[in-house]
Design a protein around this motif. Structure first.
Motif, mmCIF file in Angstrom:
data_model
loop_
_atom_site.group_PDB
_atom_site.id
_atom_site.type_symbol
_atom_site.label_atom_id
_atom_site.label_comp_id
_atom_site.label_asym_id
_atom_site.label_seq_id
_atom_site.Cartn_x
_atom_site.Cartn_y
_atom_site.Cartn_z
ATOM 1 N N PHE A 34 0.827 -1.139 -6.572
ATOM 2 C CA PHE A 34 1.995 -1.275 -5.696
ATOM 3 C C PHE A 34 3.153 -0.528 -6.350
ATOM 4 O O PHE A 34 3.709 -0.971 -7.345
ATOM 5 C CB PHE A 34 2.330 -2.762 -5.513
ATOM 6 N N ILE A 35 3.462 0.651 -5.810
ATOM 7 C CA ILE A 35 4.528 1.483 -6.366
ATOM 8 C C ILE A 35 5.762 1.285 -5.513
ATOM 9 O O ILE A 35 5.734 1.487 -4.297
ATOM 10 C CB ILE A 35 4.106 2.964 -6.378
ATOM 11 N N ASN A 36 6.836 0.852 -6.167
ATOM 12 C CA ASN A 36 8.034 0.508 -5.413
ATOM 13 C C ASN A 36 9.302 0.754 -6.192
ATOM 14 O O ASN A 36 9.274 1.028 -7.395
ATOM 15 C CB ASN A 36 7.948 -0.957 -4.989
ATOM 16 N N THR A 66 12.978 -2.765 1.822
ATOM 17 C CA THR A 66 11.631 -2.681 2.401
ATOM 18 C C THR A 66 10.584 -3.009 1.337
ATOM 19 O O THR A 66 9.606 -3.703 1.610
ATOM 20 C CB THR A 66 11.370 -1.276 2.993
ATOM 21 N N CYS A 67 10.813 -2.524 0.114
ATOM 22 C CA CYS A 67 9.888 -2.816 -0.989
ATOM 23 C C CYS A 67 9.864 -4.322 -1.283
ATOM 24 O O CYS A 67 8.801 -4.896 -1.547
ATOM 25 C CB CYS A 67 10.284 -2.055 -2.248
ATOM 26 N N LYS A 68 11.033 -4.956 -1.223
ATOM 27 C CA LYS A 68 11.109 -6.405 -1.463
ATOM 28 C C LYS A 68 10.327 -7.161 -0.394
ATOM 29 O O LYS A 68 9.605 -8.107 -0.693
ATOM 30 C CB LYS A 68 12.571 -6.874 -1.469
ATOM 31 N N LYS A 69 10.461 -6.729 0.862
ATOM 32 C CA LYS A 69 9.721 -7.355 1.971
ATOM 33 C C LYS A 69 8.214 -7.191 1.761
ATOM 34 O O LYS A 69 7.434 -8.117 1.965
ATOM 35 C CB LYS A 69 10.094 -6.681 3.303
ATOM 36 N N GLY A 82 11.072 10.289 -8.238
ATOM 37 C CA GLY A 82 10.558 9.154 -7.470
ATOM 38 C C GLY A 82 11.338 8.851 -6.211
ATOM 39 O O GLY A 82 10.816 8.273 -5.265
ATOM 40 N N MET A 83 12.604 9.255 -6.174
ATOM 41 C CA MET A 83 13.422 8.977 -5.008
ATOM 42 C C MET A 83 13.007 9.833 -3.799
ATOM 43 O O MET A 83 13.422 9.573 -2.683
ATOM 44 C CB MET A 83 14.914 9.168 -5.316
ATOM 45 N N LEU A 84 12.185 10.839 -4.036
ATOM 46 C CA LEU A 84 11.676 11.664 -2.927
ATOM 47 C C LEU A 84 10.422 11.066 -2.293
ATOM 48 O O LEU A 84 10.029 11.442 -1.202
ATOM 49 C CB LEU A 84 11.354 13.082 -3.427
ATOM 50 N N VAL A 85 9.798 10.121 -3.016
ATOM 51 C CA VAL A 85 8.524 9.563 -2.569
ATOM 52 C C VAL A 85 8.732 8.380 -1.633
ATOM 53 O O VAL A 85 9.538 7.491 -1.917
ATOM 54 C CB VAL A 85 7.671 9.124 -3.785
ATOM 55 N N LYS A 86 8.010 8.396 -0.521
ATOM 56 C CA LYS A 86 8.051 7.298 0.446
ATOM 57 C C LYS A 86 7.562 6.038 -0.242
ATOM 58 O O LYS A 86 6.552 6.054 -0.938
ATOM 59 C CB LYS A 86 7.133 7.646 1.635
ATOM 60 N N ARG A 87 8.281 4.971 -0.062
ATOM 61 C CA ARG A 87 7.894 3.721 -0.714
ATOM 62 C C ARG A 87 8.094 2.550 0.236
ATOM 63 O O ARG A 87 8.840 2.694 1.201
ATOM 64 C CB ARG A 87 8.679 3.533 -2.008
ATOM 65 N N PRO A 88 7.440 1.453 -0.015
ATOM 66 C CA PRO A 88 6.453 1.296 -1.082
ATOM 67 C C PRO A 88 5.216 2.147 -0.819
ATOM 68 O O PRO A 88 4.945 2.516 0.306
ATOM 69 C CB PRO A 88 6.119 -0.193 -1.011
ATOM 70 N N LEU A 89 4.532 2.410 -1.900
ATOM 71 C CA LEU A 89 3.285 3.178 -1.836
ATOM 72 C C LEU A 89 2.194 2.278 -2.407
ATOM 73 O O LEU A 89 2.345 1.766 -3.516
ATOM 74 C CB LEU A 89 3.444 4.456 -2.665
ATOM 75 N N VAL A 90 1.160 2.048 -1.600
ATOM 76 C CA VAL A 90 0.063 1.194 -2.042
ATOM 77 C C VAL A 90 -1.191 2.039 -2.192
ATOM 78 O O VAL A 90 -1.544 2.797 -1.298
ATOM 79 C CB VAL A 90 -0.192 0.046 -1.039
#
Length: 120
Positions: A6-8, A14-17, A91-99
């Motif tokens: 779980f990459i967040n 949204t990551c917290k949710k 990392g701020m360019l990457v869509k998150r969270p990433l599973v």
């Protein structure tokens, strides 16, 4: 037991949710902070290939950095290799969270999709 990565970004709502959803559904995961440990170019390449998703889905298109770099206009003319290197640079360019799991690679949090892919 399946290993889920779980990459967040901990400050992201949204990551917290998404994290709460994983916890509420008793899904164990390895928690990785994208600011401290951004995915590498090799990881991103592997996940992109495994996901079957267009590379654009791995970009955080609503992010400040994405907009300030005017990537909406630049991405179409960039090669996959260039895009992967760019994603790996911040990392701020990457869509998150990433599973990342054995069964699926999920970008962003859409509860219905997570329900289908992560609950057995």
């Amino acid at each position: 037991m399946e290993k889920i990565l779980f990459i967040n970004y901990p400050k992201c709502t949204t990551c917290k949710k998404a994290k709460k959803w994983l916890d509420d559904n008793n899904i164990s995961y390895l928690d990785r902070n994208i600011k401290e440990e951004n995915p590498t170019c090799d990881e991103l390449k592997e996940w992109h290939e495994k996901s079957g998703l267009p590379l654009k889905k791995f970009f955080n298109t609503s992010g400040v950095l994405y907009r300030s770099m005017e990537l909406k206009d630049k991405l179409p003319s960039m090669s996959d290799e260039e895009q992967l290197k760019l994603l790996a640079s911040d990392g701020m360019l990457v869509k998150r969270p990433l599973v990342v799991s054995d069964k699926a690679i999920l970008t962003g949090f859409r509860e219905k999709e997570w329900e289908e892919k992560l609950k057995h």
